[in-house]
Design a protein around this motif. Structure first.
Motif, mmCIF file in Angstrom:
data_model
loop_
_atom_site.group_PDB
_atom_site.id
_atom_site.type_symbol
_atom_site.label_atom_id
_atom_site.label_comp_id
_atom_site.label_asym_id
_atom_site.label_seq_id
_atom_site.Cartn_x
_atom_site.Cartn_y
_atom_site.Cartn_z
ATOM 1 N N PRO A 1 0.599 -1.219 0.053
ATOM 2 C CA PRO A 1 -0.013 0.040 0.058
ATOM 3 C C PRO A 1 0.784 1.316 -0.072
ATOM 4 O O PRO A 1 0.402 2.317 -0.287
ATOM 5 N N PHE A 2 2.069 1.237 0.217
ATOM 6 C CA PHE A 2 3.005 2.309 0.500
ATOM 7 C C PHE A 2 3.307 2.924 -0.721
ATOM 8 O O PHE A 2 3.742 3.924 -1.011
ATOM 9 N N PHE A 3 3.211 1.993 -1.755
ATOM 10 C CA PHE A 3 3.584 2.313 -3.118
ATOM 11 C C PHE A 3 2.997 3.488 -3.660
ATOM 12 O O PHE A 3 3.599 4.399 -4.252
ATOM 13 N N LEU A 4 1.464 3.469 -3.535
ATOM 14 C CA LEU A 4 1.073 4.551 -4.238
ATOM 15 C C LEU A 4 0.361 5.661 -2.934
ATOM 16 O O LEU A 4 -0.513 6.468 -3.165
ATOM 17 N N GLU A 5 1.341 5.666 -1.894
ATOM 18 C CA GLU A 5 1.022 6.728 -0.648
ATOM 19 C C GLU A 5 2.392 7.504 -0.537
ATOM 20 O O GLU A 5 3.356 6.715 -0.876
ATOM 21 N N PRO A 6 2.364 8.593 -0.134
ATOM 22 C CA PRO A 6 3.605 9.259 0.353
ATOM 23 C C PRO A 6 4.063 8.473 1.459
ATOM 24 O O PRO A 6 3.239 7.935 2.358
ATOM 25 N N PRO A 7 5.446 8.298 1.877
ATOM 26 C CA PRO A 7 5.930 7.483 2.745
ATOM 27 C C PRO A 7 5.607 8.567 4.162
ATOM 28 O O PRO A 7 5.035 9.702 4.023
ATOM 29 N N PRO A 8 5.805 7.771 5.278
ATOM 30 C CA PRO A 8 5.456 8.629 6.611
ATOM 31 C C PRO A 8 6.077 10.121 6.515
ATOM 32 O O PRO A 8 7.191 10.179 6.311
ATOM 33 N N ASP A 9 5.311 10.840 7.164
ATOM 34 C CA ASP A 9 5.922 12.344 7.180
ATOM 35 C C ASP A 9 6.530 12.408 8.678
ATOM 36 O O ASP A 9 6.007 12.416 9.651
ATOM 37 N N THR A 10 7.871 12.160 8.770
ATOM 38 C CA THR A 10 8.615 12.060 9.971
ATOM 39 C C THR A 10 8.826 13.735 10.469
ATOM 40 O O THR A 10 9.192 13.626 11.576
#
Ligand SMILES: Cc1cc2nc3c(=O)[nH]c(=O)nc-3n(C[C@H](O)[C@H](O)[C@H](O)COP(=O)(O)OP(=O)(O)OC[C@H]3O[C@@H](n4cnc5c(N)ncnc54)[C@H](O)[C@@H]3O)c2cc1C
Length: 531
Positions: A141-150
């Protein structure tokens, strides 16, 4: 006339994907491509116009594996001419003993093949494949989502924790241990734990370190196992690998057609020399011919080093940021050698009545020891003569790629240094071509005498021709410290840059390289959210 809502720098498949989604949202988009052909590393081109005119092949990327089904559907790539045929076998290695070992789509057939080497390994293979696929589904699912905003704090920080936490619901202690092993362990060590047969291990090796910086004995090299089990193709099948009719250029031709239909203007032969900004805000671009085009939104499909170190004025970025960009690991480690033959390649051990789909694919994979030695040599700028060569006889299923009586064979070669310790790639180009042909000849003895045309694309040529810094096929190595919220740099994983209105959309951003369309999709959606 010279005013657009957004300019996309580069018509690689990610640039085209971003342009499409932005145009669909009503923006007036101009795409500028330095080459005379759109498509970036996904193009079909003539191999050797002097000795074999009319024979074409995928000059750079050559297999479609993780192209996102969402992108295929939204851009209606099928309607615009894209046709992919699932590779079956998905992988096949040729062994020095004159045998081939295919990995079929059909599990029972694969089990029979693997049992020739070890019955126990054949059983383990499927259990492991299932476990790996289930693990890969957590990352998918992370493929088409931005990675976590740290960087997020307060309520938005909390929402980020919830978003990421939900994705990993159900991940128990054992799976966390497995995931950690994949992300940090070595491929050889991992396979040694499960398999006894060298041949079975080499089959898995063949699929997992392409273009990656690291030998099979290096920490982090097991990671490729998970990446290759992410889904792709029209049906989003896990581990999909496909041959594209018309070569990889058919993907980007279909994308360009979808863009044009959505109102995007694409200009080729238009190199951006400078991305202009005023007071920290994007303002437009200047082309190498001197033309200036204004836009408050610029999206760069060029890799991060090219974008920030060559296209943006150094005064517009702080020195720490530029230093971090310079430190991104990129160099090499691959090349392409594309050949025109006047006979079909005959691989020892290939059943004479094998279907074209089987005959067309063969990897000449080294042993683990040799692969590591070759990688280490490349790290020191040395040219190891025992190379790893992946071959696709593309015209076997797509005769239109070659003229009458001719065949096209595309080969991907690693590990090679970007910068040889002695001499230059211009001096070593012929060595590389001769070496690859000699290695293929050990497995397919008729090939060397059948070569009538060739195009040797060294790591330096990859940089010069395709505009990829240091010839890195993924716009930055795929390694743990350059992925996810650290791609391209920690704090800048959301496609934004220190210049307001300048975004990145290429493979140097999350989730990384390969012909996936995912960075382009994600960048467009981030831009639209920001607007
Ligand atoms: C040899 C090789 C083999 C590969 N094999 C595979 C494979 O089999 N399967 C797979 O999935 N992936 C493969 N890859 C990786 C994959 O092709 C890339 O990661 C992917 O295509 C990158 O796409 P992109 O759109 O982000 O960038 P690119 O395709 O690199 O496109 C960027 C575009 O920007 C243009 N550009 C750069 N600077 C400027 C400028 N100043 N002005 C105007 N235009 C500019 C470039 O000319 C280029 O067209 C391979 C890559 C290579 C090089």
């Amino acid at each position: 006339m010279n005013r657009y809502d957004a300019i996309v720098v580069g018509a690689g498949h990610n640039g085209l994907t971003t342009a499409f989604y932005l145009a669909k949202a009503g923006l007036k988009i101009l795409v500028l491509e330095r080459r005379n052909i759109a498509g970036g590393c996904a193009v079909t081109e003539e191999i050797d116009s002097v000795n074999a005119p009319g024979c074409r092949v995928s000059t750079a990327s050559y297999m479609a594996s993780m192209l996102r089904p969402e992108v295929i559907r939204d851009m209606a790539l099928g309607r615009h001419g894209l046709k992919m045929i699932a590779a079956d076998p998905a992988l096949q290695i040729a062994l020095p003993e004159g045998e081939v070992l295919p990995w079929w789509g059909d599990d029972i057939r694969t089990h029979t093949e693997l049992s020739r080497f070890s019955r126990k390994d054949a059983d383990t293979f499927f259990k492991l494949d299932g476990d790996l696929k289930s693990l890969a589904r957590y990352l998918q699912p992370f493929f088409l989502e931005p990675p976590p905003d740290t960087e997020a704090t307060g309520l938005s920080g909390l929402l980020e924790v919830i978003r990421v936490g939900r994705r990993f619901r159900g991940l128990n202690g054992r799976k966390i241990a497995d995931l950690t092993t994949f992300l940090t362990g070595s491929l050889e060590q991992f396979l040694d734990r499960y398999f006894e047969s060298e041949e079975v291990k080499r089959l898995i090796l063949a699929n997992n370190l392409y273009g990656k910086h690291g030998g099979p004995r290096d920490a982090g090299s097991a990671m490729g196992l998970l990446f290759h089990l992410l889904s792709g193709g029209e049906d989003g099948k896990q581990g999909f690998s496909g041959h594209v009719i018309g070569g990889m250029g058919a993907i980007t031709r279909a994308m360009a057609a979808a863009c044009t239909a959505a109102g995007v203007e694409i200009r080729t032969g238009a190199e951006v020399e400078r991305i202009e900004s005023v007071n920290g805000k994007a303002a437009g671009v200047t082309l190498s011919g001197g033309d200036h085009i204004e836009a408050g939104l610029i999206v760069s499909n060029a890799d991060p080093k090219r974008t920030f170190l060559r296209l943006v004025d150094p005064d517009q970025l702080d020195t720490d940021f530029r230093r971090q960009v310079r430190a991104i690991h990129m160099d090499g480690p691959a090349a392409k050698v594309n050949l025109v033959l006047d006979d079909e390649p005959r691989v020892d051990g290939m059943p004479p009545d094998a279907p074209a789909l089987q005959k067309m694919l063969f990897t000449l994979v080294p042993t683990f020891e040799q692969a590591q030695r070759c990688y280490n040599a490349a790290q020191n700028g040395l040219l190891d003569p025992e190379l790893w060569v992946d071959c696709v006889w593309a015209s076997a299923i797509d005769p239109q790629l070659a003229t009458e009586g001719r065949h096209v064979l595309t080969t991907f070669v690693q590990y090679l240094p970007y910068q040889p310790a002695e001499g230059s790639w211009d001096e070593h180009r012929d060595w590389l071509g001769d070496r690859v042909i000699e290695i293929i000849g050990r497995y397919a003895p008729n090939v060397p005498a059948a070569v009538v045309g060739r195009d040797v694309i060294t790591p330096l040529d990859l940089e010069r021709r395709f505009g990829i810094t240091e010839g890195n096929i993924f716009h930055g190595d795929i390694r743990l410290d350059q992925l996810f919220f650290m791609r391209p740099l920690p704090g800048w994983a959301h496609y934004r840059t220190p210049i307001e209105g300048l975004y990145l959309c290429g493979a140097g951003t999350h989730p990384g390289g390969g012909v996936t369309g995912a960075p382009g999709y994600n960048a467009a959606h981030q831009i639209l959210r920001d607007r």
